[in-house]
Design an enzyme around this catalytic site. Structure first.
Site, PDB file in Angstrom:
ATOM      1  N   CYS A 193      -1.711  -1.493   6.834  1.00  0.00           N
ATOM      2  CA  CYS A 193      -3.046  -1.951   6.436  1.00  0.00           C
ATOM      3  C   CYS A 193      -2.908  -3.217   5.611  1.00  0.00           C
ATOM      4  O   CYS A 193      -1.977  -3.369   4.828  1.00  0.00           O
ATOM      5  CB  CYS A 193      -3.761  -0.864   5.625  1.00  0.00           C
ATOM      6  SG  CYS A 193      -5.462  -1.304   5.226  1.00  0.00           S
ATOM      7  N   CYS A 220      -1.782   9.529   1.765  1.00  0.00           N
ATOM      8  CA  CYS A 220      -1.816   8.833   3.046  1.00  0.00           C
ATOM      9  C   CYS A 220      -0.748   7.734   3.095  1.00  0.00           C
ATOM     10  O   CYS A 220      -0.625   6.935   2.174  1.00  0.00           O
ATOM     11  CB  CYS A 220      -3.220   8.248   3.180  1.00  0.00           C
ATOM     12  SG  CYS A 220      -3.372   6.813   4.169  1.00  0.00           S
TER      13      CYS A 220
HETATM   14  S1  SF4 Z   1      -7.138   2.858   1.090  1.00  0.00           S
HETATM   15 FE1  SF4 Z   1      -5.213   2.189   2.050  1.00  0.00          FE
HETATM   16  S2  SF4 Z   1      -5.553   2.373   4.238  1.00  0.00           S
HETATM   17 FE2  SF4 Z   1      -7.575   2.437   3.257  1.00  0.00          FE
HETATM   18  S3  SF4 Z   1      -8.278   0.289   3.256  1.00  0.00           S
HETATM   19 FE3  SF4 Z   1      -7.240   0.620   1.296  1.00  0.00          FE
HETATM   20  S4  SF4 Z   1      -5.117  -0.037   1.677  1.00  0.00           S
HETATM   21 FE4  SF4 Z   1      -6.079   0.280   3.681  1.00  0.00          FE
END
Ligand code: SF4
Length: 342
Positions: A111, A332
């Site tokens: 991400c 996660c």
């Molecule tokens: S919480 Fe993690 S996976 Fe979700 S947008 Fe933010 S960086 Fe990306």
């Protein structure tokens, strides 16, 4: 070309092209989208000649392979690591609740959003997932676990609205009557707040739940936790959410990770009330999952409860997210990260 990328109409056209009867398209479509086939061999009522003809035409049927499963001894939560056809890996989670089984899927490999509390972003972004790679996470988990999946949340690795076209194909595919047929009301999409995409999504006539990762009660605080806040300010994101509710009638769910000493004070709760107290919404408090690369800690139980009470006293709907799979790599992105390091 991946066979699972085709819609039922495209599959029917392909069968027609190959001089096959129309029912073959239906059979193949069902094998992929209803019966969770994982290879051509699984499609037992499809003639070998047709499978060969498809392969000759360059069609493949390769589903993401489960390479690791971790199961929680505490609550039966299962974490799955999938290897994709280009050997990238993504993770998904199966959570068992009284009201049914929920699967949390990834939408991207890595991400780019950089949220400070998230392990998925530590190594950056590699690529978007195709819509069928998202669908197959649900199908293959249902097959492996033998449990009917009734809810799907797009809340794993990746920012779903940053992979917009695939996300829409995924939602429409998953909810279609001829396919897996999960009600759109049982699909939740989480976003860190890509404002123009929220406005766009509001026009798609979907019945899904939008979950906004809020995580802070002020612009200043949010910027520290979420770099995206520098591009879209908190009031812009909340206006987009108000618009989404007005257009769809779907109540917004706000995700709020509670980090000790960062965003868990009573002043935070008061500010939160000023920000969202007027909205038809729901707040999900998530005691942060510690990751070794960051020094974030969960507030103690007492602080979590008083934060909840404060919001409830303001008339805001609040739940504390039950921690699932605490004895496995809960946060996660952690399982994938460990696998990559190995
Ligand atoms: S919480 Fe993690 S996976 Fe979700 S947008 Fe933010 S960086 Fe990306």
């Amino acid at each position: 070309m991946e066979l699972s990328a085709l819609s039922s109409r495209e599959l029917a056209e392909l069968m027609n092209e190959l001089g096959q009867p129309a029912f073959r398209a239906k059979q193949i479509f069902e094998w992929i989208h209803k019966k969770s086939a994982s290879s051509f061999e699984d499609m037992t009522n499809v003639p070998n000649k047709l499978k060969e003809a498809l392969e000759e035409k360059g069609y493949t049927f390769v589903v993401p392979k489960i390479v690791e499963v971790q199961e929680s001894k505490l609550d039966g939560t299962k974490k799955y690591l999938f290897a994709l056809s280009d050997h990238q890996v993504v993770e998904s989670v199966l959570m068992k609740y009284k009201h049914g089984n929920s699967v949390c899927i990834s939408s991207q490999v890595g991400c780019k959003m950089g949220c400070r509390f998230c392990a998925s972003t530590l190594d950056g972004w590699l690529r978007n997932l195709e819509h069928y790679e998202m669908l197959e996470q649900v199908y293959q988990i249902q097959k492996e676990s033998g449990e009917r999946v009734s809810n799907v949340v797009v809340m794993g690795t990746g920012e779903p609205l940053d992979n917009y076209e695939n996300l829409l194909l995924f939602i429409r595919g998953l909810s279609s009557e001829e396919g897996f047929h999960i009600s759109q009301r049982n699909i939740t999409v989480s976003t860190c707040g890509l404002v123009p995409k929220i406005y766009q999504l509001a026009e798609e006539e979907l019945q899904i739940t939008l979950a906004l990762s809020l995580h802070a009660s002020s612009q200043e605080e949010r910027e520290k936790l979420m770099p995206i806040a520098k591009t879209y300010e908190i009031h812009q994101v909340l206006d987009a959410c108000r618009h989404y509710f007005a257009r769809t009638g779907r109540r917004i769910s706000f995700e709020y990770s509670l980090v000790a000493g960062v965003n868990d004070s009573i002043e935070d709760a008061n500010r939160l009330k000023n920000l969202i107290g007027d909205m038809n919404c729901h707040v999900n408090l998530i005691p942060v999952n510690p990751i070794k690369e960051r020094n974030y800690k969960q507030p103690n139980r007492e602080n979590i409860l008083s934060f909840q009470n404060k919001l409830e006293n303001y008339g805001i709907n609040v739940t504390i997210r039950r921690e699932m799979g605490r004895d496995i790599d809960g946060a996660c992105g952690q399982l994938r990260k460990k696998y990559m390091e190995r």
